[in-house]
Design a protein around this motif. Structure first.
Motif, mmCIF file in Angstrom:
data_model
loop_
_atom_site.group_PDB
_atom_site.id
_atom_site.type_symbol
_atom_site.label_atom_id
_atom_site.label_comp_id
_atom_site.label_asym_id
_atom_site.label_seq_id
_atom_site.Cartn_x
_atom_site.Cartn_y
_atom_site.Cartn_z
ATOM 1 N N GLU A 1 21.638 9.351 2.525
ATOM 2 C CA GLU A 1 20.476 9.162 1.665
ATOM 3 C C GLU A 1 19.229 9.546 2.450
ATOM 4 O OE1 GLU A 1 21.311 5.593 -1.427
ATOM 5 O OE2 GLU A 1 20.790 4.969 0.607
ATOM 6 N N HIS A 2 18.250 10.071 1.727
ATOM 7 C CA HIS A 2 16.967 10.451 2.307
ATOM 8 C C HIS A 2 15.903 9.521 1.741
ATOM 9 C CE1 HIS A 2 18.468 14.252 4.003
ATOM 10 N NE2 HIS A 2 19.330 14.126 3.016
ATOM 11 N N ARG A 3 15.004 9.070 2.623
ATOM 12 C CA ARG A 3 13.930 8.184 2.182
ATOM 13 C C ARG A 3 12.791 9.014 1.595
ATOM 14 N NH1 ARG A 3 11.475 4.185 6.492
ATOM 15 N NH2 ARG A 3 10.463 6.109 7.164
ATOM 16 N N TRP A 4 12.288 8.561 0.448
ATOM 17 C CA TRP A 4 11.126 9.143 -0.215
ATOM 18 C C TRP A 4 10.064 8.065 -0.266
ATOM 19 C CZ3 TRP A 4 10.881 13.701 -3.676
ATOM 20 C CH2 TRP A 4 11.943 14.597 -3.436
ATOM 21 N N TRP A 5 8.792 8.442 -0.203
ATOM 22 C CA TRP A 5 7.724 7.454 -0.206
ATOM 23 C C TRP A 5 6.437 8.046 -0.763
ATOM 24 C CZ3 TRP A 5 2.976 7.302 2.267
ATOM 25 C CH2 TRP A 5 2.709 8.401 3.091
ATOM 26 N N ALA A 6 5.497 7.166 -1.012
ATOM 27 C CA ALA A 6 4.143 7.563 -1.415
ATOM 28 C C ALA A 6 3.197 6.407 -1.125
ATOM 29 C CB ALA A 6 4.074 7.919 -2.900
ATOM 30 N N ASP B 1 0.821 -1.216 0.000
ATOM 31 C CA ASP B 1 0.000 0.000 0.000
ATOM 32 C C ASP B 1 0.855 1.266 0.000
ATOM 33 O OD1 ASP B 1 0.941 0.144 2.604
ATOM 34 O OD2 ASP B 1 -1.026 0.465 3.504
ATOM 35 N N GLN B 2 2.173 1.077 -0.037
ATOM 36 C CA GLN B 2 3.077 2.220 -0.120
ATOM 37 C C GLN B 2 4.363 1.778 -0.797
ATOM 38 O OE1 GLN B 2 4.898 3.449 3.680
ATOM 39 N NE2 GLN B 2 3.800 1.723 4.597
ATOM 40 N N VAL B 3 5.052 2.752 -1.365
ATOM 41 C CA VAL B 3 6.339 2.499 -2.002
ATOM 42 C C VAL B 3 7.351 3.471 -1.406
ATOM 43 C CG1 VAL B 3 5.856 4.067 -3.953
ATOM 44 C CG2 VAL B 3 7.565 2.264 -4.208
ATOM 45 N N LEU B 4 8.563 2.983 -1.242
ATOM 46 C CA LEU B 4 9.623 3.870 -0.772
ATOM 47 C C LEU B 4 10.881 3.635 -1.584
ATOM 48 C CD1 LEU B 4 11.906 2.344 1.311
ATOM 49 C CD2 LEU B 4 9.787 2.006 2.543
ATOM 50 N N THR B 5 11.762 4.603 -1.522
ATOM 51 C CA THR B 5 13.062 4.498 -2.166
ATOM 52 C C THR B 5 14.000 5.470 -1.476
ATOM 53 O OG1 THR B 5 14.196 4.369 -4.317
ATOM 54 C CG2 THR B 5 12.650 6.206 -4.008
ATOM 55 N N TRP B 6 15.250 5.432 -1.813
ATOM 56 C CA TRP B 6 16.259 6.276 -1.175
ATOM 57 C C TRP B 6 16.928 7.159 -2.226
ATOM 58 C CZ3 TRP B 6 16.719 6.353 4.050
ATOM 59 C CH2 TRP B 6 16.076 5.331 4.740
ATOM 60 N N VAL B 7 17.212 8.404 -1.839
ATOM 61 C CA VAL B 7 17.836 9.372 -2.739
ATOM 62 C C VAL B 7 19.119 9.881 -2.101
ATOM 63 C CG1 VAL B 7 17.557 11.581 -3.921
ATOM 64 C CG2 VAL B 7 15.591 10.050 -3.668
ATOM 65 N N LEU B 8 20.201 9.733 -2.812
ATOM 66 C CA LEU B 8 21.511 10.189 -2.356
ATOM 67 C C LEU B 8 21.556 11.707 -2.318
ATOM 68 C CD1 LEU B 8 24.382 9.014 -1.711
ATOM 69 C CD2 LEU B 8 24.917 9.398 -4.112
ATOM 70 N N ASP B 9 22.139 12.260 -1.251
ATOM 71 C CA ASP B 9 22.325 13.712 -1.189
ATOM 72 C C ASP B 9 22.963 14.205 -2.482
ATOM 73 O OD1 ASP B 9 21.285 14.226 1.308
ATOM 74 O OD2 ASP B 9 23.207 14.561 2.303
#
Length: 184
Positions: free
Chosen positions: A177-182, A131-139
């Motif tokens: 890295e920062h976590r992004w989600w939706a 019910d959600q997706v996440l990923t990581w984004v490098l600074d």
């Protein structure tokens, strides 16, 4: 007089044995452009053959729920994504999914391949009950942050630090890295 219009032959499909070498090359090429400033000399230490071997294993013997997709322009693989399940945070919560990797060959970026990969990855995660997706984004990866924001993902203030390995001079470098989600 007949007018011909060129149509795009683009698609996303599951990765198959034989795709691993192209996936590894795309990963290295994309990282060298997107992360050169942050990772610097650490990129030179990456073992291309080890990366290919890891992708071969991910394609032929993945852990449960892990998937590798490729984006194609005609018969040419031009990008890839990898997904995995994430355990539900509580007994009443639905599980989530993580996009472990999503890269497009630098020569094929801005052609919609990343968006197609992201949509296909989310579709597969939904099929698996996420019910959600996440990923990581490098600074410093402003392009990825912009892409994810345009797709409806956002940062959630979770940060992790990763060691990039030992450099030839014996020093180590850490990246954030920062976590992004939706919700999906």
């Amino acid at each position: 007089m007949t007018l011909f219009t060129e149509t795009s032959d683009v698609s996303v499909r599951p990765a198959v044995p034989g795709d691993e070498r192209t996936i590894g090359a795309i990963q290295l090429a994309a990282w060298r452009i997107a992360h050169a400033q942050v990772l610097g000399d650490s990129l030179d230490l990456l073992d291309a053959e080890a990366i290919v071997t890891q992708w071969a294993t991910a394609i032929t013997a993945p852990p449960a729920g892990h998937r590798v997709l490729v984006a194609c322009a005609g018969a040419t693989v031009v990008g890839f994504a990898s997904t995995a399940p994430v355990a539900a945070p509580g007994p009443a919560a639905a599980p989530g999914g993580v996009i472990l990797a999503l890269e497009v060959d630098p020569g094929h970026q801005r052609g919609g391949h990343g968006s197609r990969l992201l949509a296909a990855a989310v579709d597969l995660l939904r099929e698996d009950g996420a019910d959600q997706v996440l990923t990581w984004v490098l600074d410093g990866d402003a392009a990825r942050a912009q892409f994810l924001a345009g797709a409806g993902l956002g940062p959630d203030d979770t940060v992790r630090e990763l060691a990039t390995g030992t450099l030839p001079d014996g020093s180590t470098r850490t990246v954030r890295e920062h976590r992004w989600w939706a919700s999906i």
